[in-house]
Motif scaffolding. Sequence first.
Motif, PDB file in Angstrom:
ATOM      1  N   ASN A 143       0.819  -1.225   0.000  1.00 56.27           N
ATOM      2  CA  ASN A 143       0.000   0.000   0.000  1.00 56.27           C
ATOM      3  C   ASN A 143       0.847   1.267   0.000  1.00 56.27           C
ATOM      4  OD1 ASN A 143      -2.242  -1.611  -0.084  1.00 56.27           O
ATOM      5  ND2 ASN A 143      -2.687  -1.472   2.104  1.00 56.27           N
ATOM      6  N   THR A 144       1.894   1.215  -0.824  1.00 52.28           N
ATOM      7  CA  THR A 144       2.792   2.362  -0.961  1.00 52.28           C
ATOM      8  C   THR A 144       3.168   2.571  -2.422  1.00 52.28           C
ATOM      9  OG1 THR A 144       4.814   1.045  -0.697  1.00 52.28           O
ATOM     10  CG2 THR A 144       3.827   1.963   1.304  1.00 52.28           C
ATOM     11  N   VAL A 145       3.636   3.783  -2.718  1.00 54.28           N
ATOM     12  CA  VAL A 145       4.381   4.037  -3.944  1.00 54.28           C
ATOM     13  C   VAL A 145       5.824   4.297  -3.529  1.00 54.28           C
ATOM     14  CG1 VAL A 145       2.425   4.947  -5.244  1.00 54.28           C
ATOM     15  CG2 VAL A 145       3.828   6.512  -3.884  1.00 54.28           C
ATOM     16  N   ASP A 146       6.754   3.923  -4.398  1.00 52.32           N
ATOM     17  CA  ASP A 146       8.178   4.060  -4.089  1.00 52.32           C
ATOM     18  C   ASP A 146       8.733   5.250  -4.863  1.00 52.32           C
ATOM     19  OD1 ASP A 146       8.213   1.661  -2.494  1.00 52.32           O
ATOM     20  OD2 ASP A 146       8.033   0.562  -4.374  1.00 52.32           O
TER      21      ASP A 146
ATOM     22  N   ARG B 259      14.914  15.892  -9.347  1.00 57.81           N
ATOM     23  CA  ARG B 259      14.193  15.136 -10.370  1.00 57.81           C
ATOM     24  C   ARG B 259      13.472  13.986  -9.654  1.00 57.81           C
ATOM     25  NH1 ARG B 259      18.104  14.268 -13.187  1.00 57.81           N
ATOM     26  NH2 ARG B 259      17.844  15.856 -14.814  1.00 57.81           N
ATOM     27  N   LEU B 260      12.157  13.895  -9.827  1.00 56.36           N
ATOM     28  CA  LEU B 260      11.346  12.905  -9.119  1.00 56.36           C
ATOM     29  C   LEU B 260      10.815  11.843 -10.077  1.00 56.36           C
ATOM     30  CD1 LEU B 260       9.153  15.201  -6.806  1.00 56.36           C
ATOM     31  CD2 LEU B 260      11.410  14.215  -6.336  1.00 56.36           C
ATOM     32  N   SER B 261      10.779  10.607  -9.590  1.00 61.17           N
ATOM     33  CA  SER B 261      10.114   9.516 -10.293  1.00 61.17           C
ATOM     34  C   SER B 261       9.538   8.586  -9.227  1.00 61.17           C
ATOM     35  CB  SER B 261      11.090   8.763 -11.197  1.00 61.17           C
ATOM     36  OG  SER B 261      12.147   8.194 -10.440  1.00 61.17           O
ATOM     37  N   TRP B 262       8.611   7.739  -9.628  1.00 64.34           N
ATOM     38  CA  TRP B 262       8.028   6.830  -8.643  1.00 64.34           C
ATOM     39  C   TRP B 262       7.508   5.581  -9.337  1.00 64.34           C
ATOM     40  CZ3 TRP B 262       6.289  11.656  -9.878  1.00 64.34           C
ATOM     41  CH2 TRP B 262       5.047  11.769 -10.516  1.00 64.34           C
TER      42      TRP B 262
ATOM     43  N   ARG C  26       5.238   5.405 -12.519  1.00 63.61           N
ATOM     44  CA  ARG C  26       4.742   6.788 -12.339  1.00 63.61           C
ATOM     45  C   ARG C  26       3.204   6.823 -12.349  1.00 63.61           C
ATOM     46  NH1 ARG C  26       8.513  10.968 -12.975  1.00 63.61           N
ATOM     47  NH2 ARG C  26       6.822  12.377 -13.563  1.00 63.61           N
ATOM     48  N   THR C  27       2.617   5.932 -11.581  1.00 66.64           N
ATOM     49  CA  THR C  27       1.165   5.823 -11.544  1.00 66.64           C
ATOM     50  C   THR C  27       0.497   7.175 -11.303  1.00 66.64           C
ATOM     51  OG1 THR C  27      -0.700   4.842 -10.342  1.00 66.64           O
ATOM     52  CG2 THR C  27       1.311   5.190  -9.102  1.00 66.64           C
ATOM     53  N   ASP C  28      -0.590   7.418 -12.031  1.00 61.86           N
ATOM     54  CA  ASP C  28      -1.320   8.668 -11.818  1.00 61.86           C
ATOM     55  C   ASP C  28      -2.364   8.529 -10.712  1.00 61.86           C
ATOM     56  OD1 ASP C  28      -3.234   7.110 -13.028  1.00 61.86           O
ATOM     57  OD2 ASP C  28      -3.496   8.395 -14.791  1.00 61.86           O
ATOM     58  N   TYR C  29      -2.302   7.397  -9.980  1.00 64.11           N
ATOM     59  CA  TYR C  29      -3.169   7.271  -8.806  1.00 64.11           C
ATOM     60  C   TYR C  29      -2.790   8.309  -7.761  1.00 64.11           C
ATOM     61  CZ  TYR C  29      -5.922   5.282  -5.057  1.00 64.11           C
ATOM     62  OH  TYR C  29      -6.847   5.118  -4.031  1.00 64.11           O
ATOM     63  N   VAL C  30      -1.504   8.692  -7.740  1.00 62.34           N
ATOM     64  CA  VAL C  30      -1.060   9.759  -6.833  1.00 62.34           C
ATOM     65  C   VAL C  30      -0.678  10.986  -7.651  1.00 62.34           C
ATOM     66  CG1 VAL C  30      -0.243   8.163  -5.070  1.00 62.34           C
ATOM     67  CG2 VAL C  30       1.339   8.953  -6.831  1.00 62.34           C
ATOM     68  N   THR C  31      -0.801  12.154  -7.033  1.00 67.91           N
ATOM     69  CA  THR C  31      -0.319  13.404  -7.605  1.00 67.91           C
ATOM     70  C   THR C  31       0.866  13.856  -6.769  1.00 67.91           C
ATOM     71  OG1 THR C  31      -2.530  14.042  -8.352  1.00 67.91           O
ATOM     72  CG2 THR C  31      -0.900  15.797  -8.136  1.00 67.91           C
TER      73      THR C  31
ATOM     74  N   SER D  55       9.402   5.025   0.540  1.00 62.72           N
ATOM     75  CA  SER D  55       8.100   4.424   0.268  1.00 62.72           C
ATOM     76  C   SER D  55       7.043   5.237   1.003  1.00 62.72           C
ATOM     77  CB  SER D  55       8.070   2.969   0.733  1.00 62.72           C
ATOM     78  OG  SER D  55       8.899   2.169  -0.074  1.00 62.72           O
ATOM     79  N   LEU D  56       6.070   5.738   0.255  1.00 61.74           N
ATOM     80  CA  LEU D  56       5.049   6.630   0.806  1.00 61.74           C
ATOM     81  C   LEU D  56       3.668   6.011   0.616  1.00 61.74           C
ATOM     82  CD1 LEU D  56       6.552   9.898  -0.658  1.00 61.74           C
ATOM     83  CD2 LEU D  56       6.704   9.126   1.720  1.00 61.74           C
ATOM     84  N   THR D  57       2.810   6.212   1.591  1.00 65.15           N
ATOM     85  CA  THR D  57       1.525   5.516   1.620  1.00 65.15           C
ATOM     86  C   THR D  57       0.510   6.154   0.684  1.00 65.15           C
ATOM     87  OG1 THR D  57       0.759   6.886   3.463  1.00 65.15           O
ATOM     88  CG2 THR D  57       1.894   4.825   4.010  1.00 65.15           C
TER      89      THR D  57
END
Length: 512
Positions: free
Chosen positions: A202-205, A218-221, A225-230, A272-274
Amino acid sequence: MPVFSSRCGLLAALLLVGLLLGPASARAQAPPTPSAQERLADTVTDTLGTETFRGALWGIHVVNLRTGEVLHSRNAERFFVPASNVKLLTTAAGLEQLGPDYRYSTSVYVDGAVENETLQGNLIVRGAGDPTIGGYEQRRDPTQVFRRWADSLRARGITRIDGNIVGDDSRLDETPLGHGWSWSDIPFSYAAEIGGLVFNENTVDLQAEGREVGQPARLSWDPFRTDYVTVVNRSKTVSYRDEEDEEYERRMGTNTIHVKSRIHPNGRDTESLTVSNPTLYFVDTLREVLLQEGISIDGRAADLDETALNVRYDSPAVRRVASYTSPPLSDIAQTLNHQSQNLYAEQLLRTLAVEVPPDTDEDLSPGSSALGVKAVRETLVEAGVDTSRVQLADGSGLSRQNLVRPTSLVKLLRHMWDHPDPGVRAAFYDSLPRGGRDGTLKYRFQGAAPARSNVRAKTGTLSNMSALSGYVTSGAGAPLAFSVFCNHHLADSDQVRSAQDVIVNALARLPL
């Protein structure tokens, strides 16, 4: 002459008596050799009686598992916030009541006919509370289970879905966080939301890479790079003269992540962020993977609670088309305790509430943490623990409302050491990290420490609180169970851990 002769004889006699009595008198006056327990007590006193720990509350209890003898006890009947030592209770209850071979099963269903390679209906994922999908040993490719499901759909002749991708998380209670958790923990992986469907823990990295001084990083995840999060980039690249700083914010109930970190040029940081609503995150990612795998989808990702669907899994119209079975609980327990994985512990707690719901007069929600706590208490009763003197709020120890006594934890450890089921006994012991070798003890008990590779124990850390409980073998081969708590300290956490290590190394030296 006669007088002198008698005096000489008297002096000679007294000298002879002195020679005879002298050694015995000296032996009588020599201090006794301290016992092993006394030497241990001296070590504890010397270690804890420093200015560093002034005002801190220490609780210690040590028992010889072979004889039942208490080797040391200090404030052992007082209440302590145990932090992640709560995981020992959750793991013990899970292994004892579910068994080390227990596995989660997540199923994928369709609710419509398939014509011309088109599913005329919805794809529904029925969650089981499995914490391992996209996590566990899948972190290098967290979407691998979803790709296998795409293969299963194609094998059934499905290349298009005209309905939605729906997530059913109803098996577990939907309260997203543990009781008493701090709002400031919410963005971080150790406070990931709990639920019936879990993907990637239940996180994005998120990765941040420094650029030129003054420029944002410079950010990536991941995943992709799911657009489920902004992600709002408020980071800054700073010179090497300035300190780096990690700062992230995600307000409760949103999936907008603010990155405010300060990072050096070419520096890298990964966190890793929730996410909020992990069920929707699960099916949103699944939908994207299916599209990548060439399966077209007309509908959207949806949480079953937000639809008008009434899915009857026993209906002939609802058919299972794919599934995923987790590793056994014995393996999950190793991840749980080696990594001190809070989400795994909370998922297991609620699984207990579903699989072995205890009898209770209280009005508790099915699949809830509160009902899971009741199940944990049943194992504590089996261990001989007075449960009226235990307060549990969650399954991981992240809540500060948990209260446990050192004596209670040692009773549980002894119960699991002597457990009649060898599989349960071995799975519990193997779930604990080894000193100097792995898990949260990998970098402790280094060098020639007598407890290196010997101690098996669970750590626990919150701000101003630290715990270490488990097993260690004495210098003469006696198995010992111990619990060492420190609450209300203002010392650096490393200093507290070092003191705990000194005490455990002293146990490993005992000539018992």
